[in-house]
Scaffold this active site. Structure first.
Site, mmCIF file in Angstrom:
data_model
loop_
_atom_site.group_PDB
_atom_site.id
_atom_site.type_symbol
_atom_site.label_atom_id
_atom_site.label_comp_id
_atom_site.label_asym_id
_atom_site.label_seq_id
_atom_site.Cartn_x
_atom_site.Cartn_y
_atom_site.Cartn_z
ATOM 1 N N GLY A 118 -1.872 -51.597 -28.357
ATOM 2 C CA GLY A 118 -1.281 -51.589 -29.501
ATOM 3 C C GLY A 118 -0.643 -52.658 -29.689
ATOM 4 O O GLY A 118 -0.340 -53.567 -28.907
ATOM 5 N N GLY A 141 -10.828 -44.712 -32.332
ATOM 6 C CA GLY A 141 -11.349 -45.987 -31.986
ATOM 7 C C GLY A 141 -11.935 -45.970 -30.611
ATOM 8 O O GLY A 141 -12.717 -44.940 -30.204
ATOM 9 N N ILE A 157 -10.399 -46.241 -27.607
ATOM 10 C CA ILE A 157 -9.945 -45.261 -26.612
ATOM 11 C C ILE A 157 -10.319 -43.742 -27.089
ATOM 12 O O ILE A 157 -10.790 -43.153 -25.952
ATOM 13 C CB ILE A 157 -8.581 -45.373 -26.749
ATOM 14 C CG1 ILE A 157 -8.132 -46.703 -26.037
ATOM 15 C CG2 ILE A 157 -7.697 -44.237 -25.841
ATOM 16 C CD1 ILE A 157 -6.698 -47.160 -26.248
ATOM 17 N N ARG A 202 -8.890 -42.803 -39.645
ATOM 18 C CA ARG A 202 -7.982 -43.171 -40.931
ATOM 19 C C ARG A 202 -8.860 -42.742 -42.057
ATOM 20 O O ARG A 202 -8.359 -42.300 -43.050
ATOM 21 C CB ARG A 202 -7.563 -44.629 -41.006
ATOM 22 C CG ARG A 202 -7.073 -44.922 -42.473
ATOM 23 C CD ARG A 202 -6.444 -46.500 -42.393
ATOM 24 N NE ARG A 202 -7.618 -47.211 -41.953
ATOM 25 C CZ ARG A 202 -7.375 -48.786 -41.964
ATOM 26 N NH1 ARG A 202 -6.201 -49.188 -41.777
ATOM 27 N NH2 ARG A 202 -8.395 -49.398 -41.608
ATOM 28 N N ARG A 242 -16.368 -41.401 -41.167
ATOM 29 C CA ARG A 242 -17.668 -42.197 -40.924
ATOM 30 C C ARG A 242 -18.496 -41.256 -40.232
ATOM 31 O O ARG A 242 -18.202 -40.171 -39.788
ATOM 32 C CB ARG A 242 -17.270 -43.535 -40.425
ATOM 33 C CG ARG A 242 -16.927 -43.468 -38.969
ATOM 34 C CD ARG A 242 -16.618 -44.897 -38.143
ATOM 35 N NE ARG A 242 -16.066 -44.962 -37.057
ATOM 36 C CZ ARG A 242 -14.913 -44.652 -36.500
ATOM 37 N NH1 ARG A 242 -13.946 -44.431 -37.542
ATOM 38 N NH2 ARG A 242 -14.322 -44.768 -35.329
ATOM 39 N N ARG A 264 1.509 -43.463 -29.409
ATOM 40 C CA ARG A 264 2.773 -44.004 -29.190
ATOM 41 C C ARG A 264 3.688 -42.791 -29.425
ATOM 42 O O ARG A 264 3.446 -41.910 -30.183
ATOM 43 C CB ARG A 264 2.886 -45.194 -30.449
ATOM 44 C CG ARG A 264 2.156 -46.267 -30.014
ATOM 45 C CD ARG A 264 3.028 -47.165 -28.844
ATOM 46 N NE ARG A 264 2.532 -48.411 -28.570
ATOM 47 C CZ ARG A 264 1.449 -48.646 -27.752
ATOM 48 N NH1 ARG A 264 0.924 -47.700 -27.100
ATOM 49 N NH2 ARG A 264 0.983 -49.928 -27.728
ATOM 50 N N ASP A 321 2.187 -38.806 -22.544
ATOM 51 C CA ASP A 321 2.473 -39.920 -21.586
ATOM 52 C C ASP A 321 3.285 -41.013 -22.562
ATOM 53 O O ASP A 321 3.789 -42.151 -21.913
ATOM 54 C CB ASP A 321 1.033 -40.813 -21.511
ATOM 55 C CG ASP A 321 1.207 -41.921 -20.730
ATOM 56 O OD1 ASP A 321 1.598 -42.039 -19.622
ATOM 57 O OD2 ASP A 321 0.606 -42.971 -21.165
ATOM 58 N N HIS A 340 4.405 -43.347 -19.570
ATOM 59 C CA HIS A 340 3.729 -44.325 -20.134
ATOM 60 C C HIS A 340 2.705 -45.196 -19.282
ATOM 61 O O HIS A 340 2.953 -46.467 -19.337
ATOM 62 C CB HIS A 340 4.701 -45.341 -21.163
ATOM 63 C CG HIS A 340 3.819 -45.936 -21.937
ATOM 64 N ND1 HIS A 340 4.697 -46.339 -23.199
ATOM 65 C CD2 HIS A 340 2.498 -46.442 -22.355
ATOM 66 C CE1 HIS A 340 3.533 -47.098 -24.073
ATOM 67 N NE2 HIS A 340 2.297 -47.030 -23.342
#
Length: 317
Positions: free
Chosen positions: A76, A150, A152, A173, A176, A232, A255, A279
């Site tokens: 990030g 993505g 990850i 987002r 595809r 996040r 996490d 985290h």
């Protein structure tokens, strides 16, 4: 003119760095008050210290008037947003794609299995010397929904593959097609959430994903579903999540949290059905060798004026 490169890993510990730049070590230690290794105005390539408070990484950026590349060692980059306005036009911001996928995906699977199979309760019972059996859901034959497909997200699916799930649905987002199947757009979540037994968040924090998991989102999750957040903290509305877990309708493995670090006494610590890790998706033994390989590759590209990897944005465009 020699270009300064600021590294949070001692340059003598990184084999294969290209000749030419002057390598300076700065990892933001001493609570961010560590003396700068050189004049920030001379820094051309800035590697942001890893696992430091965002204020530490931001501190020299306002003075980096000639910097050309800002490289994070995190997936990030949202923590650097306040510093971007200080940078000159044309600065490329790059993330650490390729560094954290394996570790984060491993932890995701650990959180899913631990939550479903009741591992935290077994540990507490062991501490008390109690033999407590019971019935727990398996991962096999369940449906997982990965939100944020993505690098990850794909790595998470790689590790889910041997567990004989009934279905893995993917969301990003925009929609595809991949070799594994379709990736649905965020707008399709209302139709996908009620079918998922495990909902995994691996999306970056953006204006579109901040507060994505709100009361409406959670209300669409099926009874007994598990929410796993390795993205996040602010992607999830903490109060809305507390409402659902305190009713016992869903469970969660987190996490990342909002706020973070989670303060002592916060109700998430004792909420029923919530497993929290602090985290730790990225910082493992897999981090350092992958980070070094990324830096060596990026710096060779930089010195040779070749396209950089993982460019998230360019300032002034």
């Amino acid at each position: 003119m020699t270009q300064d490169v600021w590294l949070p890993i001692a340059p003598e510990e990184i084999e294969g760095l290209p000749q030419g730049p002057r390598y300076l070590f700065w990892d933001g230690g001493d609570d961010g008050e560590q003396e700068f290794p050189g004049d920030p105005a001379d820094c051309a390539f800035y590697v942001v210290p890893y696992m430091r408070p965002s204020a530490v990484g931001l501190r020299p950026m306002a003075r980096m008037g000639t910097v050309r590349v800002v490289q994070t060692l995190s997936a990030g980059v949202d923590h650097l947003n306040p510093g971007l306005r200080h940078l000159p036009p044309g600065v490329r911001l790059c993330n650490a794609r390729g560094v954290h996928e394996a570790s984060t995906a491993e932890l995701t699977l650990a959180l899913v299995l631990a939550s479903l199979r009741g591992i935290p309760d077994f540990v507490r019972a062991q501490d008390r010397g109690e033999w407590r059996g019971g019935f727990h859901p398996a991962l096999a034959d369940r449906t997982a929904l990965i939100i944020g497909y993505g690098a990850i997200g794909a790595a998470i699916e790689d590790r889910l593959a041997p567990f004989e799930l009934a279905r893995v649905a993917r969301v990003a987002r925009s929609g595809r097609t991949t070799a594994r199947g379709p990736v649905h757009a965020l707008t399709e979540l209302p139709a996908l959430l009620p079918k998922a037994d495990v909902v995994i968040l691996s999306t970056p924090l953006t204006e579109a994903t901040r507060g994505l998991v709100n009361a409406d989102f959670l209300s669409l999750m099926k009874d007994g579903a598990l929410l796993v957040n390795v993205s996040r903290g602010p992607v999830v509305d903490t109060n809305a999540l507390l409402t659902e877990v305190e009713k016992g309708r869903i469970t969660a493995a987190l996490d990342v949290t909002d706020p973070e670090p989670l303060p002592s006494g916060h109700p998430l610590w004792t909420a029923p059905g919530v497993l929290i890790s602090p985290h730790v998706g990225g910082p493992t033994s897999a981090f350092l060798p992958r980070a070094k390989r990324l830096l060596v590759d990026q710096l060779h590209r930089f010195v040779n004026h070749e396209p950089l990897r993982n460019v998230i944005l360019t300032t002034g465009t």
